[in-house]
Design an enzyme around this catalytic site. Structure first.
Site, PDB file in Angstrom:
ATOM      1  N   GLU A 171       0.527  -1.170   0.105  1.00 19.99           N
ATOM      2  CA  GLU A 171       0.068  -0.254  -0.135  1.00 19.99           C
ATOM      3  C   GLU A 171       0.815   1.367   0.086  1.00 19.99           C
ATOM      4  O   GLU A 171       0.458   2.105  -0.695  1.00 19.99           O
ATOM      5  CB  GLU A 171      -0.902  -0.100   0.836  1.00 19.99           C
ATOM      6  CG  GLU A 171      -2.132  -0.758   1.310  1.00 19.99           C
ATOM      7  CD  GLU A 171      -1.837  -2.319   1.606  1.00 19.99           C
ATOM      8  OE1 GLU A 171      -0.989  -2.935   1.750  1.00 19.99           O
ATOM      9  OE2 GLU A 171      -2.790  -2.728   0.646  1.00 19.99           O
ATOM     10  N   GLN A 188      -7.754  -1.881  -1.254  1.00 19.01           N
ATOM     11  CA  GLN A 188      -8.573  -2.832  -1.152  1.00 19.01           C
ATOM     12  C   GLN A 188      -9.095  -2.743  -0.252  1.00 19.01           C
ATOM     13  O   GLN A 188     -11.070  -3.421  -0.267  1.00 19.01           O
ATOM     14  CB  GLN A 188      -7.685  -4.114  -1.168  1.00 19.01           C
ATOM     15  CG  GLN A 188      -8.639  -4.670  -2.054  1.00 19.01           C
ATOM     16  CD  GLN A 188      -7.625  -6.098  -1.917  1.00 19.01           C
ATOM     17  OE1 GLN A 188      -7.030  -6.997  -1.182  1.00 19.01           O
ATOM     18  NE2 GLN A 188      -7.400  -7.007  -3.587  1.00 19.01           N
ATOM     19  N   PHE A 189      -8.749  -2.436   1.052  1.00 16.55           N
ATOM     20  CA  PHE A 189      -9.633  -1.986   2.236  1.00 16.55           C
ATOM     21  C   PHE A 189      -9.480  -1.879   3.338  1.00 16.55           C
ATOM     22  O   PHE A 189      -8.842  -0.930   3.393  1.00 16.55           O
ATOM     23  CB  PHE A 189      -9.990  -4.029   3.359  1.00 16.55           C
ATOM     24  CG  PHE A 189     -10.869  -4.297   2.726  1.00 16.55           C
ATOM     25  CD1 PHE A 189     -12.358  -4.675   2.761  1.00 16.55           C
ATOM     26  CD2 PHE A 189     -10.585  -5.547   1.665  1.00 16.55           C
ATOM     27  CE1 PHE A 189     -13.119  -5.818   1.740  1.00 16.55           C
ATOM     28  CE2 PHE A 189     -11.340  -6.826   0.664  1.00 16.55           C
ATOM     29  CZ  PHE A 189     -12.902  -6.577   1.045  1.00 16.55           C
ATOM     30  N   PRO A 207      -0.551   0.855   6.329  1.00 14.98           N
ATOM     31  CA  PRO A 207       0.861   0.928   5.610  1.00 14.98           C
ATOM     32  C   PRO A 207       0.966   2.383   5.225  1.00 14.98           C
ATOM     33  O   PRO A 207       1.989   2.424   5.002  1.00 14.98           O
ATOM     34  CB  PRO A 207       0.629  -0.093   4.456  1.00 14.98           C
ATOM     35  CG  PRO A 207      -0.462  -1.344   5.498  1.00 14.98           C
ATOM     36  CD  PRO A 207      -1.498  -0.363   6.084  1.00 14.98           C
ATOM     37  N   HIS A 263     -11.821  -5.641   7.712  1.00 17.58           N
ATOM     38  CA  HIS A 263     -12.035  -5.224   6.827  1.00 17.58           C
ATOM     39  C   HIS A 263     -13.705  -4.127   6.498  1.00 17.58           C
ATOM     40  O   HIS A 263     -14.527  -4.301   5.463  1.00 17.58           O
ATOM     41  CB  HIS A 263     -13.113  -6.726   5.901  1.00 17.58           C
ATOM     42  CG  HIS A 263     -11.664  -7.264   5.756  1.00 17.58           C
ATOM     43  ND1 HIS A 263     -10.317  -7.563   6.406  1.00 17.58           N
ATOM     44  CD2 HIS A 263     -11.264  -7.416   3.844  1.00 17.58           C
ATOM     45  CE1 HIS A 263      -9.958  -7.952   5.830  1.00 17.58           C
ATOM     46  NE2 HIS A 263     -10.114  -8.251   4.337  1.00 17.58           N
ATOM     47  N   GLY A 297      -9.515  -1.070   6.161  1.00 16.08           N
ATOM     48  CA  GLY A 297      -8.054  -1.095   6.931  1.00 16.08           C
ATOM     49  C   GLY A 297      -6.783  -1.102   6.355  1.00 16.08           C
ATOM     50  O   GLY A 297      -5.498  -1.622   7.664  1.00 16.08           O
TER      51      GLY A 297
END
Lengths: 332, 379
Positions: free
Chosen positions: A60, A82-83, A89, A129, A85
């Site tokens: 990320e 993507q999500f 990073p 998520h 949470g």
């Protein structure tokens, strides 16, 4: 105008942006042949090629950091995290670099980068998520943060976000991806300077009312509308405002509504403590003190990590918790 | 206790596998791959490299003094690293884009910046000091390793623009990123290597292993020579004597030729030594011993090049005096410029937070200005 769903509306908006400007490129994990884990980028790599719809390595910080360099080279990257949470990073790149490079360079650098994040709960996912980290980013100057609640806004706002000269965190309420709504996916979107600032950040009155104002954004909008329908059966006319933007916040719209209704309940999935509702409540207390008939109440997540999905219904600001807050505010 | 010195085992010979074209006595070392890459450097080019190193060092010493005099809040000295910086920077073409960390004063000099432009950041009057596009030299980055990703992203832009592998030297270009041994421990640097390798990006990673990440030695960053980091990611990697300006020029030139031709990234470990403090805030005597510094003083990049120029008959007393004069003129100008730098008006704090209008910033600007105006009225 036709009926579609939020995920497809965002997809159509991305497609229009890719067609309009060959400097726009999408980048993220699994956004190519898979079309993203929520299929929001479905079919785009097939039509625009792997250099414009880029499956990145699984990193990320790498996605956002390289997007910064691409922006410096004249591109307009649209990153997918993507999500929710998994944005952490990349938190350093977003807050110390992306948000601040225009400032640090005294305006010599512009950062037209969009970060799309499927966010929020209610889909029965495993941990990391279902989070709503918007307050963490709203505290950072240099970012714009918006969240579409409807298909029409998904189509319009993604194009405005991509055209913005500033970085935009584009929070997509994943629990609403497959909800239907009216949207004209052939419409030309206004990308004038005002549309990219005032327009993108204007709140929308979804339902007028006189007794109490409900303010929220993203996934909370449908919950607030349902609450207003239920309250109407009991004779209470609630005004529902979709903020659409978390940074900046359209305080003018909130203040005007509270001046009429005298009562305010703020709803969001993010934890209440130090959350967006705290900012709204504080501003309303400063500016609408003599209009208020009741203290501003907030309904949102608790000061716990997002719980296991078996308990998320109790954690989320659902219909019953919103109505309970409405009752308490009306009781003053 | 300090780390064992693994590089450059003796004073005068490079460790096997380390590229060296000029030994510490200033004598040419023949190396089949890299010697040809410096063969076309004429006397003027060699003298310019020497001049850039001396000017950088004198300016750098002046900046350190300015900090001691209270004119700068902080200064990161480049003392000892002039060879790595000036040598590598001379290999760049004008269209290559540099992503420095915050100690690349020698690179800045070669890129054509007025060195005084480096000072406003450290005097605390603004965050930036120069327009990155003016010399294709980005502003300094203080978050360690963050800019390695920016360089790779920029290189991906170059790739998309078709500015690699055209064979046209006026068109082909690359990104070059400078970072230190401490940065190799950062996740971002490792992610940058992944993105560069998997995309075959036209980027040169120029690691200056100066042996100390503030007070922590290189051995705490890595149990293997850092050059292996690059090869571990599948990126061709080379270790060079970082105090040898010619060798640094040669390996960077080769790396840029690879990048320009579309052959992808290169990782360079320049083994050098930070003779001064990390910044003016720390005290090297607390974490390393004098003997180590003395050993590296014998390998000084400037003395080495001066010896070479002398030996080749390329530097007489008049030339050396002229270089000294220029160095002092540059440093004097920077000192005057620095002392003239004043804080911007309060309102400037609100400039450039966003490129486009933002109502919160506008409101807070008005609030601050109204407060100041009221304060002025009561005085």
């Amino acid at each position: 105008m036709s009926t579609t769903v939020l995920a497809k509306a965002v997809n159509a908006g991305l497609r229009r942006a890719l067609e309009r400007d060959d400097k726009v490129l999408l980048m993220g994990e699994d956004i190519g042949p898979l079309g993203g884990v929520f299929r929001v980028t479905d079919g785009l790599q097939k039509d625009f090629g792997p250099d414009r719809v880029v499956d990145t390595p699984l990193a990320e910080s790498g996605i956002i950091g390289t997007a910064i360099g691409l922006a410096m080279a004249g591109y307009r990257p649209v990153c997918e995290i993507q999500f929710d949470g998994f944005i952490f990073p990349a938190y350093d790149q977003i807050t110390t670099q992306l948000a601040k490079l225009t400032y640090r360079s005294c305006g010599d650098l512009s950062m037209p980068v969009v970060i799309r994040v499927p966010y929020g709960g209610g889909i029965g996912a495993v941990e990391h998520h279902s989070e709503s980290p918007e307050a963490l980013f709203a505290h950072t100057a240099g970012l714009r943060i918006v969240s579409p609640a409807t298909a029409a806004d998904g189509y319009t706002m993604i194009q405005q976000a991509i055209a913005s000269p500033d970085p935009v965190l584009f929070l997509e309420p994943k629990a609403r991806y497959w909800e239907k709504g009216e949207a004209d996916l052939d419409a030309e979107v206004d990308l004038g300077a005002d549309a990219l600032t005032t327009g993108l950040h204007s709140a929308r009155t979804v339902r007028p009312g006189r007794d109490l104002t409900l303010v929220g954004y993203g996934p909370a909008v449908r919950t607030m509308l349902t609450a207003a329908e239920v309250a109407a059966q009991e004779g209470h006319e609630l005004e529902v405002i979709d903020l659409r933007s978390i940074s900046p916040i359209d305080f003018g719209a909130v203040e005007a509504s509270v001046a009429r209704t005298g009562r305010l309940v703020v709803v969001h999935e993010a934890p209440v403590f130090f959350g967006p509702g705290a900012e709204i409540a504080a501003r309303v207390a400063e500016r609408c003190f003599y209009s208020l008939e009741a203290p501003v109440l907030r309904v949102g997540g608790y000061h716990t990590p997002y719980p296991a999905s078996a308990n998320e219904e109790a954690y989320l600001p659902g219909l019953d918790r919103v109505l309970d807050a409405v009752d308490r505010a009306l009781a003053y | 206790m300090t780390e064992p010195l693994t590089a450059l085992a003796g004073s005068h010979e490079a460790e096997p596998g380390t590229v060296q074209l000029l030994d510490p006595r200033g004598r040419r070392v023949e190396e089949p791959t890299y010697s040809p890459l410096v063969a076309d450097l004429d006397a003027e080019a060699l003298r310019t490299m020497y001049r850039d190193m001396v000017v950088t060092r004198t300016f750098d010493n002046t900046a350190t003094a300015l900090q001691r005099q209270g004119e700068l809040g902080l200064w990161p000295p480049s003392l000892g690293q002039e060879g790595a910086q000036v040598g590598s920077a001379h290999a760049l073409s004008a269209r290559d884009f540099v992503f420095p960390a915050y100690r690349e004063h020698g690179v800045a000099r070669v890129r054509g910046l007025d060195l005084g432009e480096l000072l406003p950041v450290f005097r605390g009057v603004r965050h930036g000091g120069w327009d990155p596009a003016a010399h294709n030299f980005n502003i300094y980055t203080f978050v360690i390793g963050a800019h390695t990703l920016h360089a790779v992203g920029y290189a991906l832009g170059i790739q998309r623009d078709g500015d690699v592998g055209t064979g046209d030297p006026a068109r082909d270009r690359a990104a070059v990123v400078y970072f230190g041994d401490g940065a190799t421990s950062q996740g971002d640097t490792n992610e940058a290597l992944v993105f560069a390798a998997s995309n075959n990006a036209p980027v040169v990673f120029f690691l200056q292993n100066n042996h100390w990440a503030i007070s922590v030695p290189t051995t705490t960053q890595s149990r293997v020579p850092l050059v292996q980091r690059g090869s571990g990611f599948g990126i061709p990697s080379v270790r060079v004597d970082g105090n040898d300006v010619l060798a640094c020029y040669a390996v960077t030139r080769a790396a840029l030729e690879r990048a320009h031709s579309g052959s992808g990234p290169t990782f360079i470990e320049a083994v050098t030594y930070r003779m001064g403090a990390h910044t003016t805030s720390d005290d090297p005597t607390r974490y390393r011993d004098r003997a180590e510094e003395d050993l590296w003083r014998e390998r000084d990049p400037i003395a080495r090049m001066r010896a070479h120029l002398r030996e080749e008959g390329l530097a007489d007393d008049a030339f050396l005096a002229d270089v000294e004069d220029e160095a002092h003129a540059v440093a004097d100008a920077a000192r005057s410029y620095c002392r003239g730098l004043e804080a911007a008006p309060t309102g400037a704090m609100f400039d450039h937070v966003y490129t486009a209008d933002h109502p919160l910033v506008a409101a807070e600007r008005a609030e601050a200005e109204a407060f100041e105006a009221a304060f002025e009225e009561t005085r």
